[in-house]
Write an enzyme that holds these catalytic residues in place. Structure first.
Site, PDB file in Angstrom:
ATOM      1  N   ALA A 123      -0.329   8.319  17.200  1.00 11.15           N
ATOM      2  CA  ALA A 123       0.911   9.079  17.365  1.00 11.15           C
ATOM      3  C   ALA A 123       0.721  10.548  16.990  1.00 11.15           C
ATOM      4  O   ALA A 123       1.237  11.440  17.667  1.00 11.15           O
ATOM      5  CB  ALA A 123       2.021   8.451  16.524  1.00 11.15           C
ATOM      6  N   ARG A 154     -12.606   6.747  -1.015  1.00 12.79           N
ATOM      7  CA  ARG A 154     -12.032   7.415  -2.180  1.00 12.79           C
ATOM      8  C   ARG A 154     -13.010   8.494  -2.629  1.00 12.79           C
ATOM      9  O   ARG A 154     -14.227   8.325  -2.535  1.00 12.79           O
ATOM     10  CB  ARG A 154     -11.755   6.413  -3.300  1.00 12.79           C
ATOM     11  CG  ARG A 154     -10.858   5.258  -2.843  1.00 12.79           C
ATOM     12  CD  ARG A 154     -10.496   4.323  -3.976  1.00 12.79           C
ATOM     13  NE  ARG A 154      -9.872   3.101  -3.502  1.00 12.79           N
ATOM     14  CZ  ARG A 154      -8.585   2.986  -3.210  1.00 12.79           C
ATOM     15  NH1 ARG A 154      -7.793   4.035  -3.338  1.00 12.79           N
ATOM     16  NH2 ARG A 154      -8.081   1.845  -2.790  1.00 12.79           N
ATOM     17  N   GLY A 160      -1.606   6.136   0.694  1.00 13.30           N
ATOM     18  CA  GLY A 160      -0.695   5.805  -0.390  1.00 13.30           C
ATOM     19  C   GLY A 160      -0.532   6.920  -1.397  1.00 13.30           C
ATOM     20  O   GLY A 160      -0.701   8.103  -1.069  1.00 13.30           O
ATOM     21  N   ASP A 161      -0.257   6.544  -2.649  1.00 12.90           N
ATOM     22  CA  ASP A 161       0.063   7.566  -3.647  1.00 12.90           C
ATOM     23  C   ASP A 161      -1.124   8.482  -3.944  1.00 12.90           C
ATOM     24  O   ASP A 161      -0.951   9.685  -4.151  1.00 12.90           O
ATOM     25  CB  ASP A 161       0.595   6.931  -4.935  1.00 12.90           C
ATOM     26  CG  ASP A 161      -0.395   5.991  -5.606  1.00 12.90           C
ATOM     27  OD1 ASP A 161      -1.364   5.562  -4.936  1.00 12.90           O
ATOM     28  OD2 ASP A 161      -0.201   5.678  -6.786  1.00 12.90           O
ATOM     29  N   ASP A 201       1.281  -1.959  -0.313  1.00  9.53           N
ATOM     30  CA  ASP A 201       2.034  -2.210  -1.543  1.00  9.53           C
ATOM     31  C   ASP A 201       3.514  -1.862  -1.430  1.00  9.53           C
ATOM     32  O   ASP A 201       4.317  -2.311  -2.256  1.00  9.53           O
ATOM     33  CB  ASP A 201       1.423  -1.423  -2.705  1.00  9.53           C
ATOM     34  CG  ASP A 201       0.062  -1.955  -3.107  1.00  9.53           C
ATOM     35  OD1 ASP A 201      -0.155  -3.172  -2.969  1.00  9.53           O
ATOM     36  OD2 ASP A 201      -0.781  -1.161  -3.556  1.00  9.53           O
ATOM     37  N   ARG A 220       0.221 -31.648  -4.691  1.00 11.00           N
ATOM     38  CA  ARG A 220      -0.330 -30.703  -5.650  1.00 11.00           C
ATOM     39  C   ARG A 220       0.561 -29.483  -5.848  1.00 11.00           C
ATOM     40  O   ARG A 220       1.434 -29.183  -5.032  1.00 11.00           O
ATOM     41  CB  ARG A 220      -1.711 -30.216  -5.189  1.00 11.00           C
ATOM     42  CG  ARG A 220      -2.794 -31.262  -5.259  1.00 11.00           C
ATOM     43  CD  ARG A 220      -4.062 -30.753  -4.598  1.00 11.00           C
ATOM     44  NE  ARG A 220      -5.171 -31.702  -4.754  1.00 11.00           N
ATOM     45  CZ  ARG A 220      -6.265 -31.674  -4.028  1.00 11.00           C
ATOM     46  NH1 ARG A 220      -6.411 -30.754  -3.083  1.00 11.00           N
ATOM     47  NH2 ARG A 220      -7.224 -32.558  -4.234  1.00 11.00           N
ATOM     48  N   ARG A 256      -1.337  -4.548  -7.849  1.00  7.71           N
ATOM     49  CA  ARG A 256      -1.700  -4.265  -9.243  1.00  7.71           C
ATOM     50  C   ARG A 256      -0.524  -3.709 -10.030  1.00  7.71           C
ATOM     51  O   ARG A 256      -0.338  -4.041 -11.192  1.00  7.71           O
ATOM     52  CB  ARG A 256      -2.874  -3.276  -9.286  1.00  7.71           C
ATOM     53  CG  ARG A 256      -4.211  -3.878  -8.937  1.00  7.71           C
ATOM     54  CD  ARG A 256      -5.307  -2.851  -8.996  1.00  7.71           C
ATOM     55  NE  ARG A 256      -5.127  -1.815  -7.975  1.00  7.71           N
ATOM     56  CZ  ARG A 256      -5.857  -0.712  -7.878  1.00  7.71           C
ATOM     57  NH1 ARG A 256      -6.818  -0.496  -8.751  1.00  7.71           N
ATOM     58  NH2 ARG A 256      -5.641   0.153  -6.920  1.00  7.71           N
ATOM     59  N   GLU A 273      -1.362  -9.854  -8.415  1.00  3.52           N
ATOM     60  CA  GLU A 273      -2.547  -9.703  -9.249  1.00  3.52           C
ATOM     61  C   GLU A 273      -2.291  -8.868 -10.501  1.00  3.52           C
ATOM     62  O   GLU A 273      -2.965  -9.033 -11.515  1.00  3.52           O
ATOM     63  CB  GLU A 273      -3.684  -9.072  -8.444  1.00  3.52           C
ATOM     64  CG  GLU A 273      -3.366  -7.683  -7.917  1.00  3.52           C
ATOM     65  CD  GLU A 273      -4.478  -7.104  -7.056  1.00  3.52           C
ATOM     66  OE1 GLU A 273      -5.618  -7.568  -7.170  1.00  3.52           O
ATOM     67  OE2 GLU A 273      -4.185  -6.181  -6.269  1.00  3.52           O
ATOM     68  N   GLN A 283      -5.308  -9.537   3.274  1.00  3.71           N
ATOM     69  CA  GLN A 283      -3.967  -8.948   3.381  1.00  3.71           C
ATOM     70  C   GLN A 283      -4.006  -7.546   3.971  1.00  3.71           C
ATOM     71  O   GLN A 283      -2.989  -7.036   4.443  1.00  3.71           O
ATOM     72  CB  GLN A 283      -3.312  -8.900   2.000  1.00  3.71           C
ATOM     73  CG  GLN A 283      -3.047 -10.271   1.417  1.00  3.71           C
ATOM     74  CD  GLN A 283      -2.849 -10.222  -0.094  1.00  3.71           C
ATOM     75  OE1 GLN A 283      -1.752  -9.996  -0.576  1.00  3.71           O
ATOM     76  NE2 GLN A 283      -3.918 -10.424  -0.838  1.00  3.71           N
TER      77      GLN A 283
END
Length: 349
Positions: free
Chosen positions: A52, A102, A132-133, A157, A192, A201, A252, A281
């Site tokens: 885009a 990173r 992200g942040d 997240d 089970r 996190r 997690e 994920q």
């Protein structure tokens, strides 16, 4: 039609997306070469956002320049011009064609100055940073050094303020939900208890939404204190009512799935198994919603740059989008929807 408004944190400018034929050509704008990068953890829909940005930039008569491997590539000058063909047939693909990494070097003033030198060397007038942040913090650093930059929220997240949803979150939730459905089949067959550990996190958004949609008996998230005795008591009450299986979803950042499972077996005697979903994920074909959000925000980021704005993140709000100062977004925590943990417990009884 355009309108203006303010989000809960204040200071946002809302603009409804316009039809393609109404999009401006960028006349009068000083931004002629637009760089774009993806940084941090990958999220399904990043490629749709890249597509885009490129095609909206080209429609405005600008040149789009892709930066490989995030801020690390920005420092090294790993850039190439992108045309319509370069972003063809990628809207459905997970990951990012620009790759991501990173960069500790970019956190330093020296690294940021090297990045600015590369931007000047490649005659880049404005930058779109997708992530992200951490990505937004890098964008803010460049903005404070006087370089035009706009952020696009892409993180599974869903932990950023200033947007109804981040790119990648919907796909991640549906990936977890599919796993819950599959685990439930075998859990029922064997009678089970299963603990499913998901990513998160610092944010329990994935665990909460997938657990609620998947009918989990308990959902453990980092934002809300929990008591394993209460979790075990709920499991035993379910068995007394004749339930043959139980699903516990754990973010997690709240606990480790194996530790929770060991505690459950020790306190209840119930046979308990663990599934850690991990990086599946992040991957996979992005959902329709993630593709739509990414397409809207990619075009919006270019609009904002052409308007001469900088230091903002574009986010979806209702059927439109908003541009919010990045420093405001980073200073505003995104809480979980109030009462949804309790709702999940009530519905799982």
């Amino acid at each position: 039609m355009e309108g203006s408004g303010e989000d809960a944190a204040g200071g946002s400018i809302a603009v409804r997306p316009q039809p393609v034929e109404a999009l401006g050509k960028g006349e009068g704008s000083r931004v002629k070469r637009i760089g774009l990068l993806t940084s941090g953890g990958d999220a399904p829909g990043m490629n749709a956002a890249v597509r885009a940005v490129v095609r909206r930039a080209l429609a405005a008569g600008c040149v789009a320049v892709g930066v490989q491997e995030g801020y690390a590539g920005l420092i090294e000058g790993w850039m190439e011009e992108l045309d319509h063909r370069a972003v063809g047939d990628i809207i459905h693909r997970g990951g990012t064609i620009l790759r991501t990494a990173r960069s500790e070097a970019f956190r330093t003033p020296e690294g940021q100055e090297r990045a600015l030198e590369q931007l000047r060397r490649h005659a880049i007038d404005g930058l779109v940073a997708i992530g992200g942040d951490g990505t937004l913090r890098g964008a803010l650093a460049l903005h404070r050094r006087g370089f035009p930059v706009v952020g696009i929220p892409a993180t599974i997240d869903n932990d950023l303020a200033g947007t109804d949803v981040t790119i990648g979150f919907d796909t991640a939730v549906n990936t977890v939900l599919e796993a819950i459905n599959r685990v439930r089949d075998t859990a029922t067959a064997h009678g089970r208890t299963f603990v499913i550990e998901v990513m998160g996190r610092h944010s329990g958004q994935i665990a909460l939404m997938a657990g609620l949609a998947g009918g989990a008996e308990s959902i453990l998230v980092p934002e809300v204190p929990y008591d394993l005795d209460d979790v075990c008591a709920r499991l035993l009450r379910g068995r007394q009512r004749g339930k043959r299986h139980s699903i516990i979803v754990v973010a997690e950042g709240a606990a480790r799935g194996f530790e929770v499972a060991q505690a459950i077996e020790a306190r209840t005697g119930l046979e308990t198994r663990v599934t850690v979903l991990g990086h599946i994920q992040r991957g996979g074909t992005p959902s329709g919603r993630d593709r739509l959000v990414a397409s809207i925000l990619g075009a919006a980021a270019v609009e904002v740059l052409l308007q001469g704005q900088s230091g903002v993140m574009v986010g979806v709000r209702g059927d439109g989008w908003v541009a919010t100062p990045i420093d405001q977004i980073l200073a505003t925590p995104r809480p979980l929807p109030e009462g949804w943990i309790q709702l999940a417990e009530v519905l799982a009884r």
